[in-house]
Design an enzyme around this catalytic site. Structure first.
Site, PDB file in Angstrom:
ATOM      1  N   HIS A 122       0.830  -1.200   0.000  1.00  0.00           N
ATOM      2  CA  HIS A 122       0.000   0.000   0.000  1.00  0.00           C
ATOM      3  C   HIS A 122       0.869   1.256   0.000  1.00  0.00           C
ATOM      4  O   HIS A 122       0.427   2.322  -0.420  1.00  0.00           O
ATOM      5  CB  HIS A 122      -0.907   0.031   1.235  1.00  0.00           C
ATOM      6  CG  HIS A 122      -1.990  -0.988   1.214  1.00  0.00           C
ATOM      7  ND1 HIS A 122      -1.829  -2.242   1.763  1.00  0.00           N
ATOM      8  CD2 HIS A 122      -3.247  -0.949   0.711  1.00  0.00           C
ATOM      9  CE1 HIS A 122      -2.949  -2.936   1.606  1.00  0.00           C
ATOM     10  NE2 HIS A 122      -3.825  -2.186   0.977  1.00  0.00           N
TER      11      HIS A 122
ATOM     12  N   ASP B  40      -4.418  -6.074  -7.957  1.00  0.00           N
ATOM     13  CA  ASP B  40      -4.676  -5.482  -6.652  1.00  0.00           C
ATOM     14  C   ASP B  40      -4.980  -4.004  -6.892  1.00  0.00           C
ATOM     15  O   ASP B  40      -4.837  -3.511  -8.024  1.00  0.00           O
ATOM     16  CB  ASP B  40      -3.447  -5.663  -5.756  1.00  0.00           C
ATOM     17  CG  ASP B  40      -3.786  -5.641  -4.267  1.00  0.00           C
ATOM     18  OD1 ASP B  40      -4.917  -5.228  -3.917  1.00  0.00           O
ATOM     19  OD2 ASP B  40      -2.923  -6.022  -3.456  1.00  0.00           O
TER      20      ASP B  40
END
Length: 501
Positions: free
Chosen positions: A184, A256
């Site tokens: 992230h 993702d």
């Protein structure tokens, strides 16, 4: 080549956006009617299962074959039960029990709940082998550190989920387990050799493909042995040469979250999306942080421009669109034929109870507790995959079983010496329960725990993260999960109130 309606349609098919609100905004409804093939739900879209069913019914009113995806791993990563906490333990607890029939039954039960809510694509299970215990983003989301164990439970989970008519998704290809960076925020490096990858990280994915998993999610990982330059999501050697050719995967490759810094940082959201499709991805997942029409249109237009300019072949885009459409057709047909029966209502609690491991340091270990305790919960900061407000811990369920139970919850910034002394004072003349979560990764937790145990050698320690030291406390209870049901199972044990599931 010109920007024609067919090219726009192809590009529209591969974008899977998220959106704000408990009902679909006008732009989502309009674009589904115009060719958008799928959307992604997040916890912000969810209040109750019946509300989700109403939301998805609206979407299917625009297109009966629309794909509705969700990130519902159960356990720590839950969207459907984010508000109250998951009624099922996560992968690690299932791996500890190591009963593949139980794993399949739990996944089928979850799949039925998703199907009833109108969800037909679940971005789970995590097929990552958690070979690095300091991994900041996988941990309890993995079935374990043994590739054979992870492979057999990945297969069982996929079999259960897809029996309910919901497409499963093995992630995060080619394996996020042996990393120390959260994608992230940055680009994790996987330094394994080709042989190590083959024997460890890739084994569960190979098994998933052989089982017939319908989708695979890419990991934003730099796997130097496969491609020293590009993260896996943007790498043709990883997505085409390895996943398609070597492993023989024919389903949908979904990224993702494309806005994650590991890929959007260097290339922008549109640029990363183009590179991903060119590398072999078929669906671009977006909307965790950028849930607006402008972002979705920007990705579509970036893909169209790349085809016009020759940076992305129309054949590759058409192939991606075809795979997405085939998944939608599979989902529609399977949803109609899947069993509508319900599973065992208490399957999650059964699994959580079986995952408990208790270490008693003396014959007079203080459980069941003799009186309502004071519970000190040491709460670390969670990664972005885990909803920060999702309930966890032992204090709340224990309070229902032993009225009068009190709770102190401390974070890294609040775990001062004074705060710990105050917690000890609150526990005077009553049992003390200390709850930790991945204490081995958080020195402040380890320090606070030792401070508490120095004053109270009779304390009970409940470890709700990856197993740490089991020799701490008069009794050490490892739940192997931090979902609500894991806390409930531990609370039952502490209160001496274990029922039958």
């Amino acid at each position: 080549m010109k920007r024609g309606p067919e090219l726009l349609r192809l590009a529209e098919t591969v974008v899977f956006p998220g959106f704000e609100g408990k009902s679909p905004p006008d732009w989502i409804r309009r674009r589904i009617g115009e060719g958008l093939a799928g959307v992604v739900l997040f916890s912000r879209n969810i209040a109750t299962p019946s509300q989700v069913a109403e939301l998805t019914a609206v979407l299917r009113g625009e297109n009966p074959q629309v794909l509705v995806g969700i990130d519902e791993e159960s356990g720590e990563v839950t969207r459907l039960e984010a508000a109250g906490g998951s009624t099922r333990p996560g992968n690690f607890a299932l791996g500890v029990v190591d009963d593949t029939d139980l794993t399949e039954e739990l996944a089928a039960d979850l799949g039925r709940d998703l199907a009833l809510a109108g969800v037909n694509l679940n971005f789970a299970p995590s097929a990552d082998v958690n070979s690095n215990p300091d991994n900041p983003v996988i941990g309890l989301r993995s079935f374990g550190a043994d590739p054979d164990l992870v492979a057999r439970h990945t297969v069982a989970w996929i079999r259960g989920m897809q029996s309910a008519g919901v497409a499963a998704c093995a992630k995060h290809f080619p394996g996020h387990g042996d990393t120390s960076v959260d994608s992230h925020h940055g680009v994790p490096l996987v330094a394994a050799t080709p042989e190590e990858l083959r024997e460890v990280a890739l084994r569960p994915f190979r098994a998933a493909v052989e089982q017939g998993v319908r989708t695979v999610m890419t990991g934003h990982l730099l796997v130097s042995a496969l491609d020293p330059a590009m993260p896996a999501t943007l790498s043709r050697p990883v997505l085409h040469d390895l996943l398609r050719v070597q492993l023989g995967f024919e389903g949908v490759v979904v990224t993702d979250g494309i806005e994650m810094a590991a890929v959007s940082g260097p290339y922008g959201i549109g640029g990363a999306s183009v590179l991903a499709v060119a590398a072999g991805a078929d669906a671009i997942c977006v909307g965790g942080e950028h849930a607006d029409e402008e972002t979705a249109i920007g990705i579509r237009d970036a893909i169209v421009d790349a085809v016009i300019e020759g940076r992305l072949s129309e054949e590759r885009l058409a192939d991606a669109s075809r795979r997405v459409c085939e998944l939608a057709l599979w989902s529609t047909a399977t949803r109609r034929s899947a069993s509508a029966g319900s599973g065992t209502p208490s399957i999650g609690l059964t699994a959580a109870r079986r995952a408990l491991r208790i270490t008693r340091r003396s014959a007079t270990a203080p459980i069941p507790l003799s009186a309502p305790p004071h519970v000190v919960e040491l709460a670390p900061e969670m990664n972005l995959a885990i909803e920060k407000d999702t309930p966890w811990g032992v204090g709340e369920p224990l309070g229902k079983l032993l009225p009068g139970t009190t709770v102190t919850r401390l974070t890294a910034s609040g775990a001062t010496g004074g705060a710990i002394e105050s917690a000890l004072a609150a526990a005077a003349e009553r049992p003390l329960v200390v709850v930790v979560r991945d204490a081995h990764r958080h020195p402040w937790q380890a320090d606070a725990l030792l401070h508490l145990l120095a004053a109270r050698a009779d304390a009970v320690v409940v470890e709700m993260g990856l197993p740490g030291r089991s020799d701490l406390g008069a009794v050490h209870i490892a739940t192997h999960g931090a979902s609500r049901v894991c806390g409930q199972a531990a609370a039952e044990l502490l209160a001496g109130d274990q029922g039958t599931a």
